[in-house]
Design a protein around this motif. Structure first.
Motif, PDB file in Angstrom:
ATOM      1  N   TYR A 135       0.855  -1.185   0.000  1.00  0.00           N
ATOM      2  CA  TYR A 135       0.000   0.000   0.000  1.00  0.00           C
ATOM      3  C   TYR A 135       0.891   1.235   0.000  1.00  0.00           C
ATOM      4  N   SER A 136       0.525   2.214  -0.787  1.00  0.00           N
ATOM      5  CA  SER A 136       1.395   3.386  -0.925  1.00  0.00           C
ATOM      6  C   SER A 136       0.574   4.648  -1.106  1.00  0.00           C
ATOM      7  N   ILE A 137       1.184   5.755  -0.713  1.00  0.00           N
ATOM      8  CA  ILE A 137       0.643   7.092  -0.955  1.00  0.00           C
ATOM      9  C   ILE A 137       1.406   7.681  -2.138  1.00  0.00           C
ATOM     10  N   LEU A 138       0.677   8.173  -3.113  1.00  0.00           N
ATOM     11  CA  LEU A 138       1.285   8.661  -4.333  1.00  0.00           C
ATOM     12  C   LEU A 138       1.484  10.163  -4.287  1.00  0.00           C
ATOM     13  N   GLY A 139       2.538  10.594  -4.947  1.00  0.00           N
ATOM     14  CA  GLY A 139       2.815  12.005  -5.111  1.00  0.00           C
ATOM     15  C   GLY A 139       3.075  12.323  -6.570  1.00  0.00           C
ATOM     16  N   ASN A 140       2.962  13.591  -6.908  1.00  0.00           N
ATOM     17  CA  ASN A 140       3.108  14.021  -8.290  1.00  0.00           C
ATOM     18  C   ASN A 140       4.581  14.233  -8.649  1.00  0.00           C
ATOM     19  N   VAL A 141       4.948  13.785  -9.842  1.00  0.00           N
ATOM     20  CA  VAL A 141       6.266  14.090 -10.383  1.00  0.00           C
ATOM     21  C   VAL A 141       6.186  15.480 -10.993  1.00  0.00           C
ATOM     22  N   PRO A 142       6.924  16.446 -10.476  1.00  0.00           N
ATOM     23  CA  PRO A 142       6.775  17.834 -10.929  1.00  0.00           C
ATOM     24  C   PRO A 142       6.887  17.968 -12.441  1.00  0.00           C
ATOM     25  N   GLY A 143       5.939  18.724 -12.992  1.00  0.00           N
ATOM     26  CA  GLY A 143       5.938  18.988 -14.419  1.00  0.00           C
ATOM     27  C   GLY A 143       5.292  17.918 -15.255  1.00  0.00           C
ATOM     28  N   THR A 144       4.709  16.891 -14.632  1.00  0.00           N
ATOM     29  CA  THR A 144       4.078  15.801 -15.372  1.00  0.00           C
ATOM     30  C   THR A 144       2.720  15.505 -14.765  1.00  0.00           C
ATOM     31  N   GLU A 145       1.997  14.591 -15.419  1.00  0.00           N
ATOM     32  CA  GLU A 145       0.722  14.121 -14.883  1.00  0.00           C
ATOM     33  C   GLU A 145       0.873  12.748 -14.238  1.00  0.00           C
ATOM     34  N   LEU A 146       2.119  12.385 -13.904  1.00  0.00           N
ATOM     35  CA  LEU A 146       2.417  11.070 -13.344  1.00  0.00           C
ATOM     36  C   LEU A 146       2.433  11.134 -11.823  1.00  0.00           C
ATOM     37  N   TYR A 147       2.006  10.029 -11.196  1.00  0.00           N
ATOM     38  CA  TYR A 147       1.954   9.943  -9.740  1.00  0.00           C
ATOM     39  C   TYR A 147       2.625   8.646  -9.311  1.00  0.00           C
ATOM     40  N   VAL A 148       3.601   8.761  -8.420  1.00  0.00           N
ATOM     41  CA  VAL A 148       4.400   7.624  -7.987  1.00  0.00           C
ATOM     42  C   VAL A 148       4.459   7.596  -6.465  1.00  0.00           C
ATOM     43  N   ASP A 149       4.973   6.498  -5.934  1.00  0.00           N
ATOM     44  CA  ASP A 149       5.058   6.307  -4.485  1.00  0.00           C
ATOM     45  C   ASP A 149       6.052   7.314  -3.888  1.00  0.00           C
TER      46      ASP A 149
END
Length: 811
Positions: free
Chosen positions: A507-521
């Protein structure tokens, strides 16, 4: 700049899409359009047309598809050379592996003949060689020796039982047991193939198969020790039989027969050296040297001229009948005793064959039908059982020879069967003087490749610990238990690992990669940034009944919100606030009553009293209400009595609402003016006041002390992109999540749901007036932008511009 140019860039401008809007834009088909009714499926399956009939016949008899296209000029010579090479290997392996099955060697030759002929008509693989295999031979041997032990066939000397075994009767019954087991296993394979159960082989993972064959090789070695040393150990069956047999063989080592040991040692040395030379010269030789055939021919000649059996009592193969034996019906009374063994043989044999078949098909660019392979293998076993054959599957060594020597089609298997047939008809009796120790040596040397599989342990340790545990458990269970029980335990454990991994996902909380629409742990990516006010939660596996409760607990832990405690505390604070409001109202009424009394006293002093029905009725009502609340008001402090309430002159509205204003005195921090409304006896806070501020402060302190309250969270997004199905328990859990978090004013959204999951949510009555498809979004980024637009206005200014100014735009 170079990196940017190499990977390219893209920019998309579109609306934020929730599920409802996405269905409108994509014109999603209805459930009836994508799923046929049961009536239509039955009607289509029962409809018979000429193309459908032709296709069914072609699928059932693959030879009708490839034989008319067979080119003798292109494929004839390679298939002939390959078939001869494989046929030569069939002879020594067939006789040697028959010893593993505790059967006379000639039945190994039968097993190398009939099943290969059947597979020629029904098989779809062009390169596998069907016949005897060490693992299946060991499994058959465990059945035959369990149901036909030597102790059951001791000869009678008058009324006394001797130590001599009636070998003819014993072998005859063992052949019946092996044939019954083979026929039943073949029928199981045919039935599984007809019901399209070919995928069953996928449950035997590669680590499981390799560990199982490695342990089976150990069983084969122990079973051959009696031929290597020339001893007669007691045969054990059941759990720990391998250990008991090995201990018994070790105890009999002082009784080793020296001539037999010498023959075994010389044969193993010669075979090992010749095989190494064969491997070294393989690139330079058109066909491999038939090492096993040379060995058995040389050993037979030496044994025949030196009279090893009569002069040194070395055990030999014995009588080999010439010609083919007629078919016979199996002993059906044995089916009940061997059904579990037959099922294990069916599954293991199919798993080995389909894995080899798919490997060669991928290499040479053709397709292998898993269901038809199951039928073909089942027919090979079932029909072969009537001709006293035992269970077969593809052999790794012979299949590699067939492929490397240029075999192109199933015709190579037919050529190898002809070689075996000629040997049975013309040359079988010539091998009667062949020592069994030579056959045991052939088994030993051929198992060398399986023992190399112990190198899987360090490899799996580096690559995957779970697969390593599967390998070790499979090996231990197969070594300690019998082969059938070991296989069942291994499959069970493998399935449990899958269940455990879905029950204990990441289980993970996602955050945004600055400048993109991608969300990662955020825990594994340093540059990932949490979106202010929004928690994005993701599970690494689908949510279903086995992990639904764990999903909810993980969501509470990762978000930092203990819902149950917060809801309980919120309700307590609401009840406390209502009590304060009721006290304030009562104080206002008493103050108003004192003012009226003071006014009446002043009027009496000023002039004659004026009687008012309304005033008298109000005074009587206030007196009754004050009397009921007298005890509750005794504990008030002077600070509370210092509050002054003013009732405006505005009349009560038709909906029974009246406006109360109060001003707190004697406290410089509590001089705010607020108003409250009373409706149907329930007091609801509508504006800010010192009482409201105090209540919120208390709530903030209490929840803060619990360590579970974060004021910045206003939305939670559940990333369900990993879910490929759901069930009623998971749907109920999702509903509870929506309801519970709404109690603390936190909005829940779902993102990335697959179309099949959305359909299951619809069928499970997940959507309602409070939970609509507007809560589902096409992607996590769509959900984030929606939350920022509707609930994140205060946080928007603190959000990084590189994240906010993305290509997606609102309209």
């Amino acid at each position: 700049m170079a990196s940017t140019c190499r990977f390219g860039k893209y920019r998309v401008e579109r609306d934020v899409l929730d599920e409802q809007r996405l269905e409108e834009v994509s014109q999603r088909k209805s459930y009836s359009d994508t799923h046929r009714s049961l009536r239509e499926c039955l009607k289509d399956s029962l409809r018979c047309t000429v193309p459908k009939l032709k296709r069914s016949v072609m699928n059932s008899l693959p030879i009708l598809y490839w034989l008319p296209k067979y080119s003798v000029w292109d494929y004839g010579m390679p298939d002939l050379i390959s078939g001869i090479s494989v046929g030569i290997m069939h002879l020594p392996q067939g006789m040697a592996y028959a010893l593993l099955a505790s059967l006379p060697p000639v039945f190994g030759l039968y097993t190398s003949l009939y099943p290969a002929l059947i597979y020629f008509f029904f098989g779809t693989s062009r390169h596998i060689s069907i016949g005897t295999f060490a693992v299946l031979s060991i499994m058959v041997g465990s059945v035959t020796e369990r149901l036909a032990p030597d102790t059951a066939f001791l000869k009678m000397n008058g009324t006394n039982i001797t130590e001599e075994v009636d070998i003819t009767a014993r072998d005859s019954y063992r052949v019946q047991v092996a044939a019954a087991t083979t026929i039943l296993g073949g029928l199981i394979q045919v039935v599984l193939g007809l019901v399209k159960f070919g995928f069953v082989g996928t449950y035997l993972s590669e680590p499981l198969v390799r560990a199982y064959t490695t342990a089976a090789a150990a069983h084969a070695v122990v079973a051959q020790l009696k031929y290597i040393f020339g001893v007669s150990p007691t045969r054990f069956s059941g759990p720990l039989s391998l250990v008991y047999t090995l201990v018994d063989v070790c105890s009999l080592l002082p009784q080793t027969h020296p001539p037999t040991l010498v023959v075994s040692a010389v044969s193993m040395v010669f075979l090992t050296g010749a095989k190494e030379l064969n491997s070294y010269l393989r690139p330079k030789l058109p066909v491999p040297i038939p090492v096993e055939l040379i060995t058995i021919v040389a050993a037979t000649l030496i044994s025949s001229y030196a009279q090893l059996y009569s002069n040194y009592t070395i055990s030999v193969v014995g009588e080999i009948p010439s010609g083919l034996s007629p078919p016979s019906t199996p002993n059906v009374n044995l089916f009940g005793e061997v059904i579990s063994d037959a099922f294990a043989l069916a599954i293991v044999g199919y798993a080995i064959s389909i894995s080899l078949g798919k490997t060669f098909a991928l290499k040479h660019g053709y397709k292998v039908d898993s269901n038809q392979e199951l039928v073909a293998l089942g027919l090979s076993n079932a029909i072969g059982g009537f001709f006293q054959c035992y269970s077969v599957c593809s052999s790794m060594s012979r299949s590699l020879i067939q492929e490397t020597t240029g075999g192109k089609t199933q015709m190579a298997g037919m050529a190898s069967a002809v070689i075996v047939l000629v040997t049975i008809l013309k040359f079988g009796p010539l091998f009667q003087e062949l020592p069994k120790a030579v056959l045991a040596a052939i088994v030993f040397v051929n198992l060398k490749g399986m023992f190399k599989q112990y190198s899987d342990i360090p490899t799996l340790w580096r690559r995957n610990k779970v697969d390593l545990v599967v390998w070790v458990v499979t090996w231990l269970s197969t070594m300690l238990f019998n082969l059938d029980m070991g296989l069942a335990a291994s499959i069970t454990f493998t399935l449990l690992t899958v269940i455990f991994r879905t029950q204990l996902p990441t289980y993970s909380i996602l955050g945004n990669v600055p400048g993109t629409e991608l969300y990662v742990d955020i825990e594994t990516h340093r540059e990932a940034r949490e979106v202010p006010g929004i928690t994005i939660f993701r599970s690494s596996t689908t949510v279903y009944f086995a992990n639904a409760d764990l999903y909810l607990e993980a969501l509470k832990e990762k978000s930092g919100l203990d819902i149950s405690k917060m809801i309980l505390y919120k309700r307590r604070q609401e009840a406390k606030q209502k009590r304060r409001q009721r006290r304030a109202e009562r104080r206002a009424r008493r103050q108003a009553k004192r003012e009226r009394r003071a006014q009446r006293t002043a009027e009496k002093l000023a002039g004659p009293p004026v009687f008012s029905v309304e005033e008298e009725a109000g005074q009587w009502r206030d007196t009754c209400m004050d009397g009921n609340a007298a005890e509750e008001d005794q504990g008030w402090t002077e600070r509370e009595n210092g509050t002054v309430f003013v009732m405006p002159a505005t009349p009560q509205t038709p909906d029974r609402q009246c406006r109360w204003e109060y001003l707190k005195g004697e406290d410089p921090d509590s001089t705010s003016l607020g108003w409250m409304s009373e409706q149907d006896g329930d007091t609801i806070t509508l504006g800010s006041s010192s009482e409201d501020t105090l209540s919120r402060d208390l709530e903030r302190v209490s929840l803060g002390s619990l360590g579970k309250w974060t004021w910045d969270i206003h939305s939670i997004i559940l990333d369900l992109s990993t879910a490929n199905f759901t069930d009623t328990v998971a749907i109920k859990t999702m509903k509870n999540i929506f309801q519970d978090f709404s109690e603390i004013d936190v909005d829940i959204y779902m993102a990335g749901c697959q179309a099949s999951v959305v359909e299951q949510l619809e069928l499970g009555d997940f959507f309602s007036e409070s939970i609509t498809k507007s809560r589902l979004f096409a992607s996590v980024h769509d959900a984030v932008l929606y939350c920022l637009n509707h609930r994140g206005a205060s946080s928007f200014s603190r959000y990084e511009p590189s994240v906010v100014c993305l290509p997606l735009m609102f309209r």
